[in-house]
Design an enzyme around this catalytic site. Structure first.
Site, PDB file in Angstrom:
ATOM      1  N   GLU A 249       0.882  -1.176   0.000  1.00 37.51           N
ATOM      2  CA  GLU A 249       0.000   0.000   0.000  1.00 37.51           C
ATOM      3  C   GLU A 249       0.911   1.216   0.000  1.00 37.51           C
ATOM      4  O   GLU A 249       1.450   1.598   1.039  1.00 37.51           O
ATOM      5  CB  GLU A 249      -0.884  -0.001   1.250  1.00 37.51           C
ATOM      6  CG  GLU A 249      -1.916  -1.116   1.301  1.00 37.51           C
ATOM      7  CD  GLU A 249      -3.087  -0.908   0.352  1.00 37.51           C
ATOM      8  OE1 GLU A 249      -3.042   0.031  -0.476  1.00 37.51           O
ATOM      9  OE2 GLU A 249      -4.040  -1.685   0.426  1.00 37.51           O
ATOM     10  N   CYS A 283      -2.174   9.257   2.531  1.00 33.76           N
ATOM     11  CA  CYS A 283      -2.048   8.678   1.187  1.00 33.76           C
ATOM     12  C   CYS A 283      -3.224   9.096   0.319  1.00 33.76           C
ATOM     13  O   CYS A 283      -3.096   9.195  -0.896  1.00 33.76           O
ATOM     14  CB  CYS A 283      -1.949   7.163   1.273  1.00 33.76           C
ATOM     15  SG  CYS A 283      -3.330   6.400   2.144  1.00 33.76           S
TER      16      CYS A 283
HETATM   17  P1  NAD Z   1       8.385   4.861   4.753  1.00 34.49           P
HETATM   18  O1  NAD Z   1       8.427   4.090   3.496  1.00 34.49           O
HETATM   19  O2  NAD Z   1       9.473   5.809   5.033  1.00 34.49           O
HETATM   20  O3  NAD Z   1       8.333   3.868   6.014  1.00 34.49           O
HETATM   21  C1  NAD Z   1       7.313   2.920   6.186  1.00 34.49           C
HETATM   22  C2  NAD Z   1       7.819   1.769   7.039  1.00 34.49           C
HETATM   23  O4  NAD Z   1       8.811   1.048   6.309  1.00 34.49           O
HETATM   24  C3  NAD Z   1       8.484   2.203   8.326  1.00 34.49           C
HETATM   25  O5  NAD Z   1       8.072   1.324   9.344  1.00 34.49           O
HETATM   26  C4  NAD Z   1       9.972   2.042   8.031  1.00 34.49           C
HETATM   27  O6  NAD Z   1      10.761   1.814   9.155  1.00 34.49           O
HETATM   28  C5  NAD Z   1       9.941   0.821   7.139  1.00 34.49           C
HETATM   29  N1  NAD Z   1      11.117   0.636   6.277  1.00 34.49           N
HETATM   30  C6  NAD Z   1      11.940   1.592   5.777  1.00 34.49           C
HETATM   31  N2  NAD Z   1      12.886   1.028   4.984  1.00 34.49           N
HETATM   32  C7  NAD Z   1      12.648  -0.315   4.991  1.00 34.49           C
HETATM   33  C8  NAD Z   1      13.262  -1.437   4.347  1.00 34.49           C
HETATM   34  N3  NAD Z   1      14.309  -1.302   3.545  1.00 34.49           N
HETATM   35  N4  NAD Z   1      12.735  -2.654   4.561  1.00 34.49           N
HETATM   36  C9  NAD Z   1      11.645  -2.822   5.348  1.00 34.49           C
HETATM   37  N5  NAD Z   1      11.027  -1.798   5.991  1.00 34.49           N
HETATM   38  C10 NAD Z   1      11.518  -0.553   5.804  1.00 34.49           C
HETATM   39  O7  NAD Z   1       6.962   5.606   4.772  1.00 34.49           O
HETATM   40  P2  NAD Z   1       6.396   6.661   5.825  1.00 34.49           P
HETATM   41  O8  NAD Z   1       7.081   7.965   5.676  1.00 34.49           O
HETATM   42  O9  NAD Z   1       6.326   6.042   7.191  1.00 34.49           O
HETATM   43  O10 NAD Z   1       4.896   6.782   5.322  1.00 34.49           O
HETATM   44  C11 NAD Z   1       4.479   7.702   4.359  1.00 34.49           C
HETATM   45  C12 NAD Z   1       4.181   7.015   3.054  1.00 34.49           C
HETATM   46  O11 NAD Z   1       3.248   5.968   3.251  1.00 34.49           O
HETATM   47  C13 NAD Z   1       3.535   7.928   2.038  1.00 34.49           C
HETATM   48  O12 NAD Z   1       4.085   7.700   0.774  1.00 34.49           O
HETATM   49  C14 NAD Z   1       2.086   7.528   2.066  1.00 34.49           C
HETATM   50  O13 NAD Z   1       1.361   7.809   0.891  1.00 34.49           O
HETATM   51  C15 NAD Z   1       2.195   6.066   2.311  1.00 34.49           C
HETATM   52  N6  NAD Z   1       0.968   5.538   2.872  1.00 34.49           N
HETATM   53  C16 NAD Z   1       0.210   4.726   2.092  1.00 34.49           C
HETATM   54  C17 NAD Z   1      -0.995   4.247   2.582  1.00 34.49           C
HETATM   55  C18 NAD Z   1      -1.866   3.362   1.743  1.00 34.49           C
HETATM   56  O14 NAD Z   1      -2.780   2.770   2.290  1.00 34.49           O
HETATM   57  N7  NAD Z   1      -1.634   3.234   0.449  1.00 34.49           N
HETATM   58  C19 NAD Z   1      -1.402   4.586   3.871  1.00 34.49           C
HETATM   59  C20 NAD Z   1      -0.590   5.416   4.634  1.00 34.49           C
HETATM   60  C21 NAD Z   1       0.600   5.877   4.130  1.00 34.49           C
END
Ligand code: NAD
Length: 534
Positions: A249, A283
């Site tokens: 997502e 999002c």
């Molecule tokens: P992010 O990608 O920076 O982090 C998300 C999670 O991934 C965190 O827990 C982080 O620690 C983890 N992570 C980071 N690198 C990783 C790796 N290499 N392997 C595994 N895990 C890893 O995102 P964010 O800043 O926390 O969230 C914002 C983003 O999320 C925005 O782009 C937003 O649109 C999206 N989002 C999407 C939805 C949806 O339902 N489509 C909902 C909410 C947020």
């Protein structure tokens, strides 16, 4: 367990054994949480596997009852949850109650009641004559241990809406909350304990991206990731190497199409709320608005009027509507996009400035016009309080522009004619499109969530989301167990001719040919009533 910063020796602050819970309104460290060591992951996985086996052997009714205990635990801690999510993310309390607590309660309660119907085995009728003597059905079995890797922006509702379907279907969960919201992650762990789930069934692992990557290295049976496109890409690669299925997502760049016959008062309120809720860090944020030129001026003026009235400040103030952004680096990205847009001719109608008078991460809600798709602001996700408005000459132009994006999470259409709205909705490339509302489908438990392209793959919420948590197994029972099949070994030229006749009998374009295929020498009967098998 949280550790207050005052109680920690200084050296702890600089090593990587704690994650900080920071108040984005002040940048103050409120608490620290010990991180999970990657060296502990094999033992954590073993615990999860053991707990899962036992959990999956329990009846669905038992698992649903556990969900109801979780619902009651969430309800009893609703104030703490609202306080923690509001403090860690900066969202106003109203949003914390509605978008975090209420959504989580509703999902948990709904699935506890609905899962038995949605997980019931399904009969699979056989249309093919040759297979009529069999009876088949599908069953739904848990994957095993699922990893749920969550973002910071809805740190309670998003993981709960994935943990609950994972548990009711018989999986164990390794949850990695965002390192920006460890306090909320810790609350989830407490609720799991309070609801008396078996030890090891849901483990909350605190840490950053390196821990998330290491969790995937330990080989969970499925990964549910919600977060940015960049991280999603890395996770997809890692899962691909290990053949671990995933649901991603990712981001959005939601379009809002405002037709000339729309109720502009309502549409402008929706634009402002949809663009600025959670300080635009959602999002499903409204990011690109395409408005028909006859009403564009009036619509823009209404958006400006409403944006001017918004109260920006710390979420501890109950009247505040726009809190801080999560971190300065996020705010700087938004500033970069705005700078690029202005350099390319965009007009900043309101906002576009930091509110350092309020704290380090505050940004004034911003409305930009005269935008076009050469600008980063119209192409990349904008995770901040910005709405960009482009005037269009027709609905067709609006649809083409809405579809001109790598993202496809959701969109909305605004019109007095709901039939026309639905027609336009079906032409927009997005996982969901609302007519005359924004984003609220996310609160409909029956509605699937997820979109194509850069927005990821798979679905959460709804029955489709529940089925992402299971392996589909097909079982088939032959009702004539003493009869060998006519297509088994003992092949001859006559049999090949009879097989060809069978194909003719079933699919020849005229009835005469079909009958002839049945009756002729080495006809289909030769296969149907065949005896000389090995
Ligand atoms: P992010 O990608 O920076 O982090 C998300 C999670 O991934 C965190 O827990 C982080 O620690 C983890 N992570 C980071 N690198 C990783 C790796 N290499 N392997 C595994 N895990 C890893 O995102 P964010 O800043 O926390 O969230 C914002 C983003 O999320 C925005 O782009 C937003 O649109 C999206 N989002 C999407 C939805 C949806 O339902 N489509 C909902 C909410 C947020």
């Amino acid at each position: 367990m949280a550790v207050t910063p005052q109680s920690l020796p200084m050296r702890v602050a600089s090593d990587r054994t704690f994650v900080d819970s920071i108040d984005p309104a002040t940048n103050e460290v409120i608490a620290r949480y010990p991180t999970t060591g990657t060296g502990d992951l094999p033992a954590i996985m073993e615990r999860a596997r053991k707990a899962q086996k036992e959990w999956a052997s329990r009846s669905l009714a038992h698992r649903c009852a556990a969900l109801l205990r979780l619902r009651d635990a969430i309800y009893s801690r609703r104030d703490d949850i609202a306080t923690e999510t509001s403090r860690e993310t900066g969202k106003p309390r109203v949003e914390a109650i509605l978008a975090e607590v209420l959504l989580a309660l509703d999902t948990t309660d709904f699935l506890a009641r609905q899962a038995p119907a949605w997980l019931r085995s399904e009969r699979v009728p056989h249309h093919n004559l040759a297979m009529r003597a069999k009876s088949g059905w599908t069953e739904f079995h848990p994957h095993g241990v699922v990893a749920i890797i969550s973002p910071w922006n809805y740190p309670f509702a998003i993981p709960i809406a994935q943990i609950v379907p994972a548990l009711v279907t018989g999986n164990a969960v390794l949850l990695k909350p965002s390192e920006l919201t460890p306090g909320t992650g810790a609350v989830i762990g407490e609720l799991i304990d309070q609801a008396k789930f078996p030890p090891g069934l849901v483990q909350v692992l605190q840490g950053g991206g390196d821990l998330g990557a290491a969790i995937i290295d330990t080989g969970p049976d499925k990964v549910f990731f919600t977060g940015s496109v960049a991280t999603g890409r890395r996770i997809a690669e890692s899962c691909g190497r290990r053949l671990i299925p995933s649901v991603l997502e990712l981001g959005g760049k939601d379009a809002m199409i405002v037709l000339a016959d729309a109720d502009l008062e309502t549409a402008s309120s929706a634009a402002v709320w949809g663009g600025f809720t959670n300080c635009g860090q959602a999002c499903l944020s409204v990011e690109r608005i395409y408005v028909e030129q006859d009403v564009a001026e009036q619509f823009i003026q209404l958006c400006l009027e409403k944006t001017r009235k918004l109260r920006v400040g710390p979420p501890s103030d109950p009247d505040v509507e726009i809190g801080p952004m999560i971190r300065l680096r996020q705010l700087e990205k938004v500033e970069d996009q705005l700078r690029d847009a202005v350099e390319r001719g965009a007009e900043m109608l309101i906002g576009g400035i930091r509110r350092s008078d309020l704290g380090p991460n505050f940004f004034q809600p911003t409305v930009v016009a005269r935008v076009n798709h050469s600008m980063q602001l119209m192409r990349d996700e904008t995770f901040g309080p910005v709405i960009a408005i482009q005037t269009v000459s027709s609905p067709d132009e609006a649809i083409a522009l809405a579809n001109d994006s790598p993202f496809g999470l959701s969109a909305s259409v605004w019109t007095a004619d709901s039939t026309r709205g639905a027609e336009i909705a079906s032409r927009i490339r997005a996982g969901s499109v609302m007519v005359n509302d924004v984003a609220s489908y996310y609160g409909i438990c029956e509605a699937p969530h997820g979109g194509p392209g850069a927005s990821g793959w798979g679905r959460t919420h709804s029955r489709l989301g529940l089925l992402e948590m299971v392996q589909v197994k097909y079982i088939d029972v032959d009702r004539l167990p003493r009869i060998a099949k006519s297509w088994w070994f003992g092949y001859t030229a006559e049999l090949a001719a009879a097989a060809g006749s069978l194909v003719e009998m079933l699919f020849a374009p005229s009835w005469q040919k079909r009958f002839a295929a049945l009756a002729k020498k080495h006809g289909a009967r030769g296969l149907i009533f065949r005896r000389n098998r090995i």
